[in-house]
Write an enzyme that holds these catalytic residues in place. Sequence first.
Site, mmCIF file in Angstrom:
data_model
loop_
_atom_site.group_PDB
_atom_site.id
_atom_site.type_symbol
_atom_site.label_atom_id
_atom_site.label_comp_id
_atom_site.label_asym_id
_atom_site.label_seq_id
_atom_site.Cartn_x
_atom_site.Cartn_y
_atom_site.Cartn_z
ATOM 1 N N ALA A 1 0.860 -1.191 0.000
ATOM 2 C CA ALA A 1 0.000 0.000 0.000
ATOM 3 C C ALA A 1 0.886 1.228 0.000
ATOM 4 C CB ALA A 1 -0.914 0.020 1.228
ATOM 5 N N VAL B 1 0.549 3.831 1.746
ATOM 6 C CA VAL B 1 0.708 4.359 3.099
ATOM 7 C C VAL B 1 1.687 3.542 3.939
ATOM 8 C CG1 VAL B 1 -1.158 3.061 4.226
ATOM 9 C CG2 VAL B 1 -0.657 5.391 4.972
ATOM 10 N N TYR B 2 2.032 2.331 3.493
ATOM 11 C CA TYR B 2 2.979 1.514 4.256
ATOM 12 C C TYR B 2 4.360 2.188 4.245
ATOM 13 C CZ TYR B 2 -0.348 -2.432 4.087
ATOM 14 O OH TYR B 2 -1.446 -3.253 4.206
ATOM 15 N N SER B 3 4.758 2.665 5.405
ATOM 16 C CA SER B 3 6.052 3.342 5.567
ATOM 17 C C SER B 3 6.221 4.481 4.574
ATOM 18 C CB SER B 3 7.212 2.339 5.443
ATOM 19 O OG SER B 3 7.156 1.393 6.490
ATOM 20 N N ASP B 4 5.116 5.188 4.320
ATOM 21 C CA ASP B 4 5.137 6.380 3.469
ATOM 22 C C ASP B 4 5.737 6.088 2.096
ATOM 23 O OD1 ASP B 4 4.571 9.060 2.956
ATOM 24 O OD2 ASP B 4 6.552 9.734 3.612
#
Length: 344
Positions: free
Chosen positions: A59, A61-64
């Site tokens: 995704a 959003v995973y770790s920006d």
Amino acid sequence: MEYRRLGSSGLKVPALSFGAGTFGGKGPLFGAWGTTDDAEARRLVDICLEAGVNLFDTADVYSDGASEEVLGAAIKGRRGKVILSTKMSLPMGDGPNDAGSSRSRLVGGVDAALKRLGTDYIDLMQLHAFDAGTPIEEVLSTLDDLVRAGKLRYVGVSNFSGWQLMKSLALAERYGYPRYVANQVYYSLVGRDYEWELMPLGLDQGVGALVWSPLGWGRLTGKIRRGEPWPAGSRLHDTATFGPPVDDDKLYDIVDVLDALAEETGRTVPQIAINWLLQRPTVSSVIIGARNEEQLRQNLGAVGWSLSADQVARLDEVSATMAPYPHFPYYRQEGFARINPPPV
């Protein structure tokens, strides 16, 4: 590896898929999940592909975005051998258009994800959450444009309620937009809410489930026991408050049965918990995660065998919870059950 159709689509996916949430870990949540770098990620991808696991989920959003970047590097040179799944809609910044599923957010988000993943198409893109502020028609027409442009091949959702998903499917049908074929859901022996409404919807509408957190947010690893503190290395110390709530007494009762079945089968607690999920209706793939090779190989052992009907029934019984209204009459009252029997 067993392959299953993703909902009513023509896409075949492995019964187990790999979640890249541990890749490039940053921040209090994802950093606690794992900090897998490029070299480690490539090794884990190698092991997955050797076992027939060719679906990799991440995704933005995973770790920006770092998870997508590390995954992209790990699959470099073998893009045609993998199915790439990513998600977007959650905030990627503080700006007014940095969150949600507007045309601006999706078009820009897909282009950014393609760059991070090092590819020109995404096999499956899922909306990470329902955006109540954007008309569904705008969302679907944008996804239609992205599919027609060749940037997306299939679309799905995650963390939608039943009415949100059904309304989206109805509007897609009305206007000829792409239908959601996947629903990435939380589902486990300690979290069976998916069964009340979303599972019957998936059966009726041909939406396949991609299961996240099949081990109940790290509680069904075989290391959590009644009357004992969480192990020192458990990520629950840092992440428990981020995840789904779990009743501890219920959890320990389930673990007791899992321990007994582990003795009977010679399998591990996580393997049994995952195997139970693979026998549930609508489940197309269970997403497994791993911080290292040992965890990955253990989770891969969840396939190639099946729990017996009696063993499944024991897990069903100990993990059962009363459905909320308006669902519970169909489980408790004969008249209701006769006109609309539950799916499980």
